[in-house]
Enzyme design. Structure first.
Site, PDB file in Angstrom:
ATOM      1  CG  HIS A  47      -2.059   0.979   1.346  1.00 12.68           C
ATOM      2  ND1 HIS A  47      -1.782   2.162   2.202  1.00 12.68           N
ATOM      3  CD2 HIS A  47      -3.134   1.017   0.658  1.00 12.68           C
ATOM      4  CE1 HIS A  47      -2.741   3.263   2.006  1.00 12.68           C
ATOM      5  NE2 HIS A  47      -3.202   2.663   1.478  1.00 12.68           N
ATOM      6  CD  GLU A  50      -2.468   2.397  -3.825  1.00  7.89           C
ATOM      7  OE1 GLU A  50      -3.110   3.811  -4.223  1.00  7.89           O
ATOM      8  OE2 GLU A  50      -2.765   1.893  -3.218  1.00  7.89           O
ATOM      9  CG  HIS A  51       0.075   5.782  -0.702  1.00  9.62           C
ATOM     10  ND1 HIS A  51      -1.006   6.988   0.042  1.00  9.62           N
ATOM     11  CD2 HIS A  51      -1.213   4.638  -0.930  1.00  9.62           C
ATOM     12  CE1 HIS A  51      -1.887   6.614   0.207  1.00  9.62           C
ATOM     13  NE2 HIS A  51      -2.722   5.430   0.119  1.00  9.62           N
ATOM     14  CD  GLU A 127      -5.553   5.182   3.487  1.00 12.62           C
ATOM     15  OE1 GLU A 127      -6.270   4.158   2.969  1.00 12.62           O
ATOM     16  OE2 GLU A 127      -4.219   5.546   3.656  1.00 12.62           O
TER      17      GLU A 127
END
Length: 431
Positions: A47, A50-51, A127
């Protein structure tokens, strides 16, 4: 409508679906790598990677990436899952080259600047913190952990904050080089697209990627059990889950049909019985998802703490009824109609179609046509559904409760006991 498939010299797959009536194109790179490919100390790195892919390359800043795609009216985004990570765009007809060059740049040339990493690290930590305020997120994390304890598929996609705080640019580069191999990548495009020019452009951009040994994922072993959280919310959130077929299992479509008639819509058993007839909750639904080697069927509801026990009992009774008597012809046909409509409607969206083709290629090595999908759904019988319900009850369930404070532990244990009685009852009826 035209579908074409090609493979580059290094094994990267290119698949397109020409939809000549559209003036836009959706395209992206789907990589067969997700959080289940992470070691425990890597959990969350897919994740974060990806960011960070959008935070600057050797030739573009993060702002330049955003400005370049928006200069042609396009959109650029990404998503991380358990088994895949997707980088995708939607642009006007004729601008697919711009999108593809940006996608190639962020996948092949990201710099992972330490300064950008520190900033994005804080974004992801926020998040993660945000999910702690969302009971639905907490309860599904807990039920996955109960179903697959100590396993990659039972861990969160975001990862623990401790991991996110210590990942370095070197960690990101190492994970990318280890797992992002061309033979597990699919370039999928749908809409106003021409196949041959896209293949040539992809070869020029991605051709330097080299094949290497693929690091596989940890096999999943369903176990089941109970999880709960003492945090109090306005409502109790309950998830009752069962092992379900993988997407490679012949019973996968049976699971989808069962989920539809059990809790998939306003006419479903659980919605009618729990909400419409008894007023036990505002929302209740079921869902079935599959991975390459396992799957989970889950029933989720949110209600007042004082009504949770009644909701648990009702779900167990309805599951017993399907396992003992099967569905009626009417509810079976409604569930099939809903499922087929969802499949066919998705074909009208270029973005949904591009994603569907990519997932088919990664999962099955081919595109499953709409006619075949409809046939699979139509082939599910009432007896298939009845036996499937029995199969659910034959394994230990996974239960998670959040929102009732300390009472969540008691409610979760009572749910496990109630569903275990359902299993015994189902065996007696079929003896």
């Amino acid at each position: 409508m035209t579908e074409e498939i090609s493979r580059l010299s290094n094994g990267l797959t290119v698949v397109t679906h020409t939809m000549p009536h559209l003036e836009t194109t959706s395209l992206g790179i789907w990589v067969g790598v997700g959080s289940r490919h992470e070691a425990p100390d890597e959990n969350g790195i897919s994740h974060l990677l990806e960011h960070m892919s959008f935070k600057g390359t050797a030739s573009r800043t993060a702002q330049a990436i955003a400005e370049e795609i928006e200069a042609v009216g396009g959109e650029l985004n990404a998503a991380t899952g358990l088994e895949t990570t997707a980088y995708f765009a939607r642009v006007l007809k004729g601008d697919e080259g711009v999108a593809l060059e940006l996608l190639a740049d962020i996948l092949l040339n990201s710099r992972f600047s330490p300064d950008e990493l520190e900033r994005e690290r804080e974004v992801i930590l926020q998040e993660i913190a945000g999910t702690r305020d969302m009971p639905e997120d907490i309860v599904f994390e807990l039920v996955n952990e109960a179903a697959y304890p100590g396993q990659a598929v039972g861990r969160t996609i975001l990862g623990p904050a401790a991991n996110v705080r210590r990942f370095t640019p070197t960690d990101l580069t190492a994970f990318l080089r280890t797992h992002y191999r061309p033979q597990r990548m699919v370039l999928s495009a749908a809409g106003a697209i021409r196949h041959a020019p896209l293949v040539r452009h992809a070869e020029a951009l991605f051709g330097r990627l080299t094949q290497d040994e693929i690091v596989g994922e940890e096999p999943a072993h369903y176990q089941g059990g109970v999880r709960w959280h003492p945090k109090r919310f306005e409502q109790s959130h309950l998830v009752l889950a069962f092992e379900s077929p993988s997407y490679r299992d012949n019973a996968y479509f049976t699971a989808q049909v069962f989920s539809g008639l059990f809790g998939g819509g306003m006419s479903s058993r659980l919605f009618q019985e729990a909400r419409e007839k008894r007023g036990l909750c505002y929302s209740i639904y079921s869902s079935a998802w599959g991975l390459g080697d396992t799957g989970l069927l889950a029933v989720h509801a949110a209600t007042g703490t004082e009504m949770t026990a009644s909701l648990i009992d009702l779900t167990g009774s309805e599951l017993e009824d399907v396992a003992g008597h099967g569905p009626s012809a009417a509810e079976l046909n409604r569930a099939k109609a809903q499922l087929k409509a969802g499949l066919l409607i998705s074909l009208e969206s270029s973005s949904a179609r591009a994603e569907q083709m990519a997932r088919h290629m990664l999962a099955h090595g081919r595109i499953i046509g709409s006619d075949e999908l409809v046939r699979e759904v139509d082939a599910v019988s009432a007896e298939d559904v009845r036996l499937f319900a029995q199969r659910l009850l034959a394994r230990r369930p996974s239960v998670a409760v959040v929102g009732a404070g300390k009472a969540s532990q008691r409610l979760a244990s009572e749910a496990l006991e109630r569903l275990s009685r359902s299993s015994v009852s189902s065996e007696a009826k079929t003896a």
